[in-house]
Enzyme design. Structure first.
Site, PDB file in Angstrom:
ATOM      1  N   HIS A  73       0.828  -1.208   0.000  1.00 23.37           N
ATOM      2  CA  HIS A  73       0.000   0.000   0.000  1.00 23.37           C
ATOM      3  C   HIS A  73       0.857   1.250   0.000  1.00 23.37           C
ATOM      4  O   HIS A  73       2.048   1.223   0.320  1.00 23.37           O
ATOM      5  CB  HIS A  73      -0.944   0.013   1.210  1.00 23.37           C
ATOM      6  CG  HIS A  73      -0.245   0.165   2.532  1.00 23.37           C
ATOM      7  ND1 HIS A  73       0.173  -0.915   3.272  1.00 23.37           N
ATOM      8  CD2 HIS A  73       0.099   1.267   3.244  1.00 23.37           C
ATOM      9  CE1 HIS A  73       0.751  -0.497   4.384  1.00 23.37           C
ATOM     10  NE2 HIS A  73       0.721   0.829   4.399  1.00 23.37           N
ATOM     11  N   HIS A  79      -1.633  10.958   5.903  1.00 22.82           N
ATOM     12  CA  HIS A  79      -1.651   9.820   6.824  1.00 22.82           C
ATOM     13  C   HIS A  79      -1.038  10.175   8.173  1.00 22.82           C
ATOM     14  O   HIS A  79      -1.414   9.606   9.197  1.00 22.82           O
ATOM     15  CB  HIS A  79      -0.904   8.648   6.172  1.00 22.82           C
ATOM     16  CG  HIS A  79      -0.653   7.476   7.057  1.00 22.82           C
ATOM     17  ND1 HIS A  79      -1.624   6.894   7.843  1.00 22.82           N
ATOM     18  CD2 HIS A  79       0.487   6.756   7.294  1.00 22.82           C
ATOM     19  CE1 HIS A  79      -1.112   5.870   8.504  1.00 22.82           C
ATOM     20  NE2 HIS A  79       0.164   5.767   8.198  1.00 22.82           N
ATOM     21  N   HIS A 207       7.810   8.007   8.840  1.00 23.72           N
ATOM     22  CA  HIS A 207       6.509   8.648   8.658  1.00 23.72           C
ATOM     23  C   HIS A 207       6.602  10.139   8.976  1.00 23.72           C
ATOM     24  O   HIS A 207       6.097  10.984   8.218  1.00 23.72           O
ATOM     25  CB  HIS A 207       5.461   7.999   9.564  1.00 23.72           C
ATOM     26  CG  HIS A 207       4.996   6.651   9.131  1.00 23.72           C
ATOM     27  ND1 HIS A 207       5.693   5.504   9.417  1.00 23.72           N
ATOM     28  CD2 HIS A 207       3.889   6.264   8.444  1.00 23.72           C
ATOM     29  CE1 HIS A 207       5.036   4.456   8.929  1.00 23.72           C
ATOM     30  NE2 HIS A 207       3.946   4.892   8.323  1.00 23.72           N
TER      31      HIS A 207
END
Length: 262
Positions: A73, A79, A207
């Site tokens: 993904h 996100h 992230h």
């Protein structure tokens, strides 16, 4: 002949091979498991609606039930908290989803140490050998982790101390996000951060820095051993989910071959 014509001819002749980098998506696909009190996404499943029967005599179809970040993904900037004002998955420009693939092979290091972390010095050494990472490239970290893709326990590799899988140091994640013109990074593991990244500063630095700097991530890749260090082109194809923070994606690469007699 047009450039696209040359591309089609090269694909037909085998001069360019298509390499599927995507893990198959099913109810058995290993997925991230967060500890309490954090909430987890649902696993992938299919709900049969009809199968050549009364509800649909000439067709078969299903409803899909899945989280956004399941299987192979893409992570969109929105996100993560640092990218909350950035693009959702439907807003990512298509030109950012196609680009040069650069493959850094640290499978031997990850086999020796499942907590192996890619650092800036590793990337600089790679650039000394192959040249600086080009504009719009995807940095693909090959660790050999794809060999566990069909074994949930080994893929997540968790014990009493938490999960153990390779990833990036916080310094490397920040440097890639701020100092290199990449579109994003790709990994063979369940997420773009190392298994133990929750204990880093900042937590989950890949992230934090990449998505916060309008870069992307793709996970659960396979067949990176079939790609050269440089020269391949990657294509990332997520669903354009409006408001989506990510999407299961089909990912493949185009690789030049030498074809005898052509």
């Amino acid at each position: 002949m047009t450039q696209l014509g040359h591309l089609l001819e090269s694909l037909a002749s085998g001069r360019i091979a298509l390499v599927d980098l995507t893990n198959r998506l099913s109810a058995d696909t290993p997925t991230l498991r967060l500890p309490e009190p954090f909430a987890n996404l649902i696993d992938f499943s299919l709900e049969q609606v009809s199968a050549y029967d009364t509800p649909g005599p000439l067709w078969k179809h299903h409803n899909i039930h899945t989280g956004e970040h399941i299987g192979t993904h893409l992570d969109a900037p929105v996100h993560w908290a640092t990218g909350k004002d950035g693009d959702d998955v439907s807003q990512i420009p298509p030109e950012r989803l196609v680009g040069p693939a650069v493959v850094l092979d640290f499978s031997a290091e990850a086999a020796a140490d499942p907590d192996f972390l890619l650092d800036i010095r590793h990337v600089v050494a790679w650039e000394d050998a192959y040249g600086e990472i080009p504009e719009n490239a995807w940095l693909l970290l090959r660790t050999g982790w794809a060999r566990y893709a069909n074994d949930r326990e080994r893929f997540l590799n968790a014990d009493d101390d938490g999960p153990h899988s390779p990833g990036f140091t916080a310094q490397c994640a920040q440097w890639l996000a701020e100092e290199r013109p990449i579109s994003g990074v790709g990994v063979e593991t369940v997420g773009i951060d190392a298994g133990a990244a929750g204990g880093m500063e900042p937590p989950f630095p890949a992230h934090h820095y990449l998505l916060g700097n309008n870069k992307y991530g793709i996970t659960s890749l396979r067949n990176l051993d079939r790609l050269p260090a440089t020269g391949a082109v990657i294509v990332v194809a997520p669903l354009p989910i409006v408001g989506g923070t990510g999407s299961p994606s089909r990912v493949f690469a185009m690789v030049e071959n030498e074809v005898p007699g052509i």
